[in-house]
Design a protein around this motif. Structure first.
Motif, mmCIF file in Angstrom:
data_model
loop_
_atom_site.group_PDB
_atom_site.id
_atom_site.type_symbol
_atom_site.label_atom_id
_atom_site.label_comp_id
_atom_site.label_asym_id
_atom_site.label_seq_id
_atom_site.Cartn_x
_atom_site.Cartn_y
_atom_site.Cartn_z
ATOM 1 N N LEU A 1 7.571 1.595 -4.584
ATOM 2 C CA LEU A 1 6.229 2.191 -4.578
ATOM 3 C C LEU A 1 6.010 3.137 -3.409
ATOM 4 C CD1 LEU A 1 4.099 -0.923 -5.615
ATOM 5 C CD2 LEU A 1 4.956 0.916 -7.072
ATOM 6 N N ILE B 1 -4.301 -4.361 -11.746
ATOM 7 C CA ILE B 1 -4.100 -2.915 -11.928
ATOM 8 C C ILE B 1 -5.362 -2.358 -12.589
ATOM 9 C CG2 ILE B 1 -2.733 -1.088 -13.005
ATOM 10 C CD1 ILE B 1 -0.366 -3.090 -13.093
ATOM 11 N N LEU C 1 6.851 -0.828 -12.466
ATOM 12 C CA LEU C 1 5.951 -1.934 -12.141
ATOM 13 C C LEU C 1 6.487 -3.299 -12.580
ATOM 14 C CD1 LEU C 1 2.511 -0.220 -12.791
ATOM 15 C CD2 LEU C 1 3.626 -0.686 -10.598
ATOM 16 N N THR D 1 6.852 4.105 -16.032
ATOM 17 C CA THR D 1 5.786 3.312 -15.424
ATOM 18 C C THR D 1 6.051 1.822 -15.596
ATOM 19 O OG1 THR D 1 4.201 5.090 -15.810
ATOM 20 C CG2 THR D 1 3.291 2.888 -15.453
ATOM 21 N N ILE E 1 0.866 6.410 -10.438
ATOM 22 C CA ILE E 1 0.709 5.090 -9.829
ATOM 23 C C ILE E 1 0.223 5.270 -8.400
ATOM 24 C CG2 ILE E 1 1.874 2.964 -9.129
ATOM 25 C CD1 ILE E 1 3.933 3.507 -11.356
ATOM 26 N N LYS F 1 -4.559 7.178 -14.239
ATOM 27 C CA LYS F 1 -4.181 6.719 -12.904
ATOM 28 C C LYS F 1 -4.183 5.200 -12.919
ATOM 29 C CE LYS F 1 -7.172 7.136 -9.542
ATOM 30 N NZ LYS F 1 -7.971 7.668 -8.427
ATOM 31 N N LEU F 2 -3.127 4.618 -12.369
ATOM 32 C CA LEU F 2 -3.028 3.174 -12.227
ATOM 33 C C LEU F 2 -3.140 2.838 -10.749
ATOM 34 C CD1 LEU F 2 -0.001 2.395 -14.593
ATOM 35 C CD2 LEU F 2 -2.414 2.578 -15.174
ATOM 36 N N GLN F 3 -4.296 2.334 -10.347
ATOM 37 C CA GLN F 3 -4.441 1.839 -8.977
ATOM 38 C C GLN F 3 -4.014 0.382 -9.028
ATOM 39 O OE1 GLN F 3 -8.521 2.484 -7.710
ATOM 40 N NE2 GLN F 3 -7.872 4.272 -6.566
ATOM 41 N N CYS F 4 -3.013 0.033 -8.210
ATOM 42 C CA CYS F 4 -2.477 -1.319 -8.319
ATOM 43 C C CYS F 4 -2.327 -1.999 -6.972
ATOM 44 C CB CYS F 4 -1.145 -1.317 -9.058
ATOM 45 S SG CYS F 4 0.195 -0.496 -8.196
#
Length: 133
Positions: free
Chosen positions: A57, A87, A76, A72, A35, A102-105
């Motif tokens: 986070l 996301i 989130l 995960t 994350i 990969k989680l870009q959030c």
């Protein structure tokens, strides 16, 4: 989108990684996630956003850690029904038979009616498929 809970969030995440897997022809037995919270310029954070940013986070809590699907989702969805407003999901690599995503959030946690990417059927997720040559 009218509602959000851990089950819907999990299902939408799985739909997104399936979309990436089909496009990239990935075969895996398991998946892990990294994350990466994104600071958005000129986007104000409220107190709930700050609490998630500073605690859940934080770099110490999630920085460069490989997380399971359950971890995960739990991280989130910590403020359910509030989840990150968007996301972006990227395939990073294969680690043996495990696919790593990969989680870009966003650091902004919002109610289901405000989530982005609803048009793709799995809000707030968007599959980012990068062609590497």
């Amino acid at each position: 989108m009218k509602q959000m809970n851990k089950d819907i969030f999990r299902e939408n995440l799985l739909k997104t990684i399936e979309e990436i897997s089909r496009e990239k022809e990935l075969v895996y037995n398991n998946c892990n996630f990294v994350i990466e919270p994104v600071k958005e310029k000129d986007k104000p954070l409220n107190s709930a956003d700050d609490m998630m940013r500073l605690n859940v986070l934080s770099e110490e809590n999630i920085g460069n850690k490989l997380l399971t699907l359950d971890s995960t989702v739990n991280i989130l969805c910590g403020l359910q029904p509030l989840v990150p407003i968007w996301i972006d999901v990227y395939f990073i690599k294969m680690n043996g038979s495990t696919a790593v995503f990969k989680l870009q959030c966003s650091q902004r946690f919002r109610k289901p009616t405000l989530l982005r990417n609803a048009e793709n059927g799995h809000a707030p997720f968007k599959a980012i498929i990068e062609n590497t040559f």
